[in-house]
Design a protein around this motif. Structure first.
Motif, PDB file in Angstrom:
ATOM      1  N   VAL A 125       0.841  -1.202   0.000  1.00  0.00           N
ATOM      2  CA  VAL A 125       0.000   0.000   0.000  1.00  0.00           C
ATOM      3  C   VAL A 125       0.873   1.248   0.000  1.00  0.00           C
ATOM      4  CG1 VAL A 125      -1.696   1.328   1.302  1.00  0.00           C
ATOM      5  CG2 VAL A 125      -1.969  -1.150   1.074  1.00  0.00           C
ATOM      6  N   LYS A 126       1.905   1.260   0.845  1.00  0.00           N
ATOM      7  CA  LYS A 126       2.810   2.414   0.877  1.00  0.00           C
ATOM      8  C   LYS A 126       3.588   2.525  -0.426  1.00  0.00           C
ATOM      9  CE  LYS A 126       6.552   4.607   3.482  1.00  0.00           C
ATOM     10  NZ  LYS A 126       7.316   4.924   2.254  1.00  0.00           N
ATOM     11  N   PHE A 127       4.073   1.392  -0.947  1.00  0.00           N
ATOM     12  CA  PHE A 127       4.823   1.396  -2.200  1.00  0.00           C
ATOM     13  C   PHE A 127       3.972   1.996  -3.323  1.00  0.00           C
ATOM     14  CE2 PHE A 127       6.556  -0.349  -6.100  1.00  0.00           C
ATOM     15  CZ  PHE A 127       7.935  -0.342  -5.891  1.00  0.00           C
ATOM     16  N   ALA A 128       2.719   1.560  -3.426  1.00  0.00           N
ATOM     17  CA  ALA A 128       1.824   2.079  -4.469  1.00  0.00           C
ATOM     18  C   ALA A 128       1.577   3.569  -4.287  1.00  0.00           C
ATOM     19  CB  ALA A 128       0.514   1.306  -4.457  1.00  0.00           C
ATOM     20  N   VAL A 162      -5.787  -2.484  -2.511  1.00  0.00           N
ATOM     21  CA  VAL A 162      -4.702  -1.599  -2.950  1.00  0.00           C
ATOM     22  C   VAL A 162      -5.294  -0.625  -3.970  1.00  0.00           C
ATOM     23  CG1 VAL A 162      -2.424  -1.444  -4.001  1.00  0.00           C
ATOM     24  CG2 VAL A 162      -3.031  -3.468  -2.655  1.00  0.00           C
ATOM     25  N   ASN A 163      -5.174   0.658  -3.687  1.00  0.00           N
ATOM     26  CA  ASN A 163      -5.772   1.681  -4.551  1.00  0.00           C
ATOM     27  C   ASN A 163      -4.872   1.959  -5.751  1.00  0.00           C
ATOM     28  OD1 ASN A 163      -7.659   3.626  -5.367  1.00  0.00           O
ATOM     29  ND2 ASN A 163      -6.552   5.252  -4.305  1.00  0.00           N
ATOM     30  N   SER A 164      -4.684   0.923  -6.571  1.00  0.00           N
ATOM     31  CA  SER A 164      -3.798   1.025  -7.723  1.00  0.00           C
ATOM     32  C   SER A 164      -4.161  -0.051  -8.725  1.00  0.00           C
ATOM     33  CB  SER A 164      -2.339   0.849  -7.287  1.00  0.00           C
ATOM     34  OG  SER A 164      -1.451   0.936  -8.385  1.00  0.00           O
ATOM     35  N   HIS A 165      -3.796   0.194  -9.974  1.00  0.00           N
ATOM     36  CA  HIS A 165      -3.851  -0.860 -10.982  1.00  0.00           C
ATOM     37  C   HIS A 165      -2.630  -1.746 -10.768  1.00  0.00           C
ATOM     38  CE1 HIS A 165      -7.107   1.168 -13.114  1.00  0.00           C
ATOM     39  NE2 HIS A 165      -6.409   2.292 -12.966  1.00  0.00           N
TER      40      HIS A 165
END
Length: 236
Positions: A125-128, A162-165
């Motif tokens: 999550v932090k990485f994204a 995870v708020n990411s593609h």
């Protein structure tokens, strides 16, 4: 979180031969990856990548993979491939990715190297969030070297949201990609998949039959997800 009406996109990476590019296109994949990292056994020069990419029809995207390359080298390699996406697979910082992508004018993917075994030790999550300017975060197993090791990390240890593609990679094969999609897709805005060693005869040499089997397994996952969520998938 996930839009289940979206077809899972497929990238076949590590291409070195014309016939393999043609096989990927024939199988219906969405993207082809060229490794521009000299230590890799799948390495091709920027000139060779551009030559192979000329075989691609419209709407099949070339992806150029770099590992800790200078921004000037990335930009120069992209000059002859205006439609290419860049994939950063080393220790590039958010600022370095931004600079090498011509300050965001070139879409880019950022690889997250997920530890083998207990993947809970990696804060995805932090990485994204740190790499929010990336078009997607590519999930690969953390192995010696950079990618293409044929190792699978523990998908169940990934965060539930995870708020990411995301792009699922690392040890995928025709035998396990369906399960990987079913496990990971609900956790992301969308999910794509990326395979290299899982469709090879040897490093850098692809197997057309394995490519077709891989694509078929992805479509099986799509059909299962569509059925379970009572939606209609558009034709591929």
């Amino acid at each position: 979180m996930t839009n289940y009406q979206t077809r899972t996109r497929i990238k076949i990476c590590g291409l070195t031969r014309e016939q393999d590019v043609d096989a990927v296109v024939a199988a219906g994949a969405d993207a082809v990856g060229f490794v521009l990292y000299p230590p890799s056994p799948r390495y091709v020069t920027p000139q060779r990548a551009a030559e192979l990419a000329k075989r691609l029809p419209p709407f099949v995207t070339p992806v150029l993979l770099f590992v800790n390359a200078l921004a000037t080298d990335v930009i120069a390699a992209c000059a002859d491939m205006p439609c290419a996406i860049v994939q950063f697979h080393g220790e590039e910082t958010p600022a370095q990715c931004w600079e090498a992508s011509a300050q965001g004018r070139r879409p880019f993917l950022r690889a997250a190297r997920i530890p083998l075994g207990d993947s809970g030790g990696f804060d995805l999550v932090k990485f994204a969030s740190d790499y929010a300017k990336a078009q997607a975060i590519l999930l690969d197993a953390h192995v010696d070297g950079y990618g293409g090791g044929g190792k699978t990390f523990n998908w169940s240890r990934l965060p539930p949201s995870v708020n990411s593609h995301l792009v699922l990679s690392g040890g995928l094969t025709p035998a396990n990609v369906t399960d990987g999609i079913l496990q990971v897709r609900p956790r992301a805005l969308s999910l794509s998949v990326d395979v290299s060693s899982g469709v090879e005869i040897s490093k850098g040499i692809k197997d057309a039959e394995k490519i077709h089997q891989f694509v078929a397994a992805v479509r099986t996952a799509d059909a299962q997800l569509a059925k379970s969520h009572h939606v209609h998938l558009p034709a591929a």
